[in-house]
Design a protein around this motif. Structure first.
Motif, mmCIF file in Angstrom:
data_model
loop_
_atom_site.group_PDB
_atom_site.id
_atom_site.type_symbol
_atom_site.label_atom_id
_atom_site.label_comp_id
_atom_site.label_asym_id
_atom_site.label_seq_id
_atom_site.Cartn_x
_atom_site.Cartn_y
_atom_site.Cartn_z
ATOM 1 N N LEU A 104 0.826 -1.213 0.000
ATOM 2 C CA LEU A 104 0.000 0.000 0.000
ATOM 3 C C LEU A 104 0.856 1.257 0.000
ATOM 4 C CD1 LEU A 104 -2.862 -0.990 2.466
ATOM 5 C CD2 LEU A 104 -2.997 -0.694 -0.011
ATOM 6 N N PHE A 105 1.942 1.263 0.773
ATOM 7 C CA PHE A 105 2.857 2.406 0.756
ATOM 8 C C PHE A 105 3.429 2.613 -0.635
ATOM 9 C CE2 PHE A 105 3.911 1.980 5.532
ATOM 10 C CZ PHE A 105 2.884 2.843 5.844
ATOM 11 N N THR A 106 3.764 1.523 -1.316
ATOM 12 C CA THR A 106 4.303 1.636 -2.666
ATOM 13 C C THR A 106 3.296 2.288 -3.596
ATOM 14 O OG1 THR A 106 5.631 -0.347 -2.321
ATOM 15 C CG2 THR A 106 5.303 0.361 -4.586
ATOM 16 N N ILE A 107 2.062 1.855 -3.522
ATOM 17 C CA ILE A 107 1.012 2.398 -4.393
ATOM 18 C C ILE A 107 0.767 3.879 -4.081
ATOM 19 C CG2 ILE A 107 -1.455 2.270 -4.935
ATOM 20 C CD1 ILE A 107 -1.191 -0.787 -4.493
ATOM 21 N N ILE A 108 0.694 4.209 -2.796
ATOM 22 C CA ILE A 108 0.394 5.593 -2.398
ATOM 23 C C ILE A 108 1.565 6.520 -2.705
ATOM 24 C CG2 ILE A 108 -0.054 7.078 -0.410
ATOM 25 C CD1 ILE A 108 -1.632 4.676 0.784
ATOM 26 N N PHE A 109 2.774 6.118 -2.313
ATOM 27 C CA PHE A 109 3.937 6.985 -2.474
ATOM 28 C C PHE A 109 4.448 7.041 -3.900
ATOM 29 C CE2 PHE A 109 5.040 6.161 2.206
ATOM 30 C CZ PHE A 109 4.371 7.284 2.602
ATOM 31 N N TYR A 110 4.161 6.036 -4.701
ATOM 32 C CA TYR A 110 4.688 6.000 -6.058
ATOM 33 C C TYR A 110 4.140 7.155 -6.892
ATOM 34 C CZ TYR A 110 6.564 4.002 -10.332
ATOM 35 O OH TYR A 110 7.264 3.801 -11.475
ATOM 36 N N GLN A 111 2.916 7.550 -6.631
ATOM 37 C CA GLN A 111 2.310 8.641 -7.385
ATOM 38 C C GLN A 111 2.993 9.971 -7.065
ATOM 39 O OE1 GLN A 111 -1.771 8.370 -6.281
ATOM 40 N NE2 GLN A 111 -2.122 6.507 -7.456
ATOM 41 N N ASP A 112 3.522 10.099 -5.859
ATOM 42 C CA ASP A 112 4.202 11.334 -5.456
ATOM 43 C C ASP A 112 5.695 11.302 -5.740
ATOM 44 O OD1 ASP A 112 1.787 12.294 -4.501
ATOM 45 O OD2 ASP A 112 2.132 11.524 -2.477
ATOM 46 N N TYR A 159 7.820 9.026 -4.386
ATOM 47 C CA TYR A 159 8.543 8.489 -3.232
ATOM 48 C C TYR A 159 8.418 6.966 -3.134
ATOM 49 C CZ TYR A 159 8.514 13.347 -1.737
ATOM 50 O OH TYR A 159 8.667 14.703 -1.679
ATOM 51 N N GLY A 160 8.252 6.305 -4.243
ATOM 52 C CA GLY A 160 8.066 4.860 -4.248
ATOM 53 C C GLY A 160 9.259 4.088 -3.733
ATOM 54 N N SER A 161 10.440 4.657 -3.848
ATOM 55 C CA SER A 161 11.639 3.946 -3.412
ATOM 56 C C SER A 161 11.714 3.825 -1.889
ATOM 57 C CB SER A 161 12.887 4.650 -3.934
ATOM 58 O OG SER A 161 12.957 5.957 -3.428
ATOM 59 N N ILE A 162 11.023 4.671 -1.169
ATOM 60 C CA ILE A 162 11.040 4.598 0.295
ATOM 61 C C ILE A 162 10.441 3.277 0.763
ATOM 62 C CG2 ILE A 162 10.097 5.616 2.405
ATOM 63 C CD1 ILE A 162 10.307 8.332 1.009
ATOM 64 N N SER A 163 9.340 2.877 0.176
ATOM 65 C CA SER A 163 8.731 1.618 0.602
ATOM 66 C C SER A 163 9.594 0.424 0.205
ATOM 67 C CB SER A 163 7.325 1.482 0.026
ATOM 68 O OG SER A 163 7.373 1.561 -1.377
ATOM 69 N N PHE A 164 10.321 0.517 -0.908
ATOM 70 C CA PHE A 164 11.248 -0.556 -1.264
ATOM 71 C C PHE A 164 12.403 -0.624 -0.270
ATOM 72 C CE2 PHE A 164 9.323 0.059 -5.512
ATOM 73 C CZ PHE A 164 8.844 -1.225 -5.675
ATOM 74 N N LEU A 165 12.821 0.515 0.240
ATOM 75 C CA LEU A 165 13.856 0.539 1.270
ATOM 76 C C LEU A 165 13.348 -0.144 2.539
ATOM 77 C CD1 LEU A 165 16.625 1.589 2.306
ATOM 78 C CD2 LEU A 165 15.414 3.652 3.016
ATOM 79 N N PHE A 166 12.119 0.155 2.939
ATOM 80 C CA PHE A 166 11.527 -0.500 4.106
ATOM 81 C C PHE A 166 11.424 -2.007 3.883
ATOM 82 C CE2 PHE A 166 9.063 3.602 5.252
ATOM 83 C CZ PHE A 166 10.155 4.079 5.952
ATOM 84 N N ALA A 167 11.039 -2.407 2.689
ATOM 85 C CA ALA A 167 10.926 -3.833 2.381
ATOM 86 C C ALA A 167 12.287 -4.513 2.454
ATOM 87 C CB ALA A 167 10.310 -4.029 0.996
ATOM 88 N N ALA A 168 13.321 -3.860 1.968
ATOM 89 C CA ALA A 168 14.666 -4.435 2.015
ATOM 90 C C ALA A 168 15.139 -4.575 3.458
ATOM 91 C CB ALA A 168 15.629 -3.570 1.215
ATOM 92 N N ILE A 169 14.888 -3.571 4.269
ATOM 93 C CA ILE A 169 15.268 -3.643 5.685
ATOM 94 C C ILE A 169 14.512 -4.766 6.377
ATOM 95 C CG2 ILE A 169 15.135 -2.411 7.890
ATOM 96 C CD1 ILE A 169 15.656 0.177 6.267
ATOM 97 N N TYR A 170 13.222 -4.876 6.108
ATOM 98 C CA TYR A 170 12.397 -5.928 6.699
ATOM 99 C C TYR A 170 12.919 -7.306 6.314
ATOM 100 C CZ TYR A 170 8.354 -8.988 7.277
ATOM 101 O OH TYR A 170 7.531 -10.024 7.603
#
Length: 54
Positions: A15-23, A25-36
């Motif tokens: 959901l973060f990817t979908i929401i932030f990608y339009q603005d 900032y999609g890479s932020i959620s990928f960073l969170f996913a990588a950390i997770y």
């Protein structure tokens, strides 16, 4: 962690990817996913080593 906790985290990351990608900032959620995934990997390796020793 229980299975439902993993599912909640993964769904929220999608959901973060979908929401932030339009603005843009999609890479932020990928960073969170990588950390997770790194944290989960380290925990599994530690658990595997502990079970191997005993």
């Amino acid at each position: 962690m229980k299975a439902y906790q993993h599912i909640i985290i993964i769904v929220s990351l999608v959901l973060f990817t979908i929401i932030f990608y339009q603005d843009g900032y999609g890479s932020i959620s990928f960073l969170f996913a990588a950390i997770y995934l790194c944290v989960i990997f380290v925990k599994e390796v530690k658990r595997y080593r502990k079970s191997k020793e005993t």
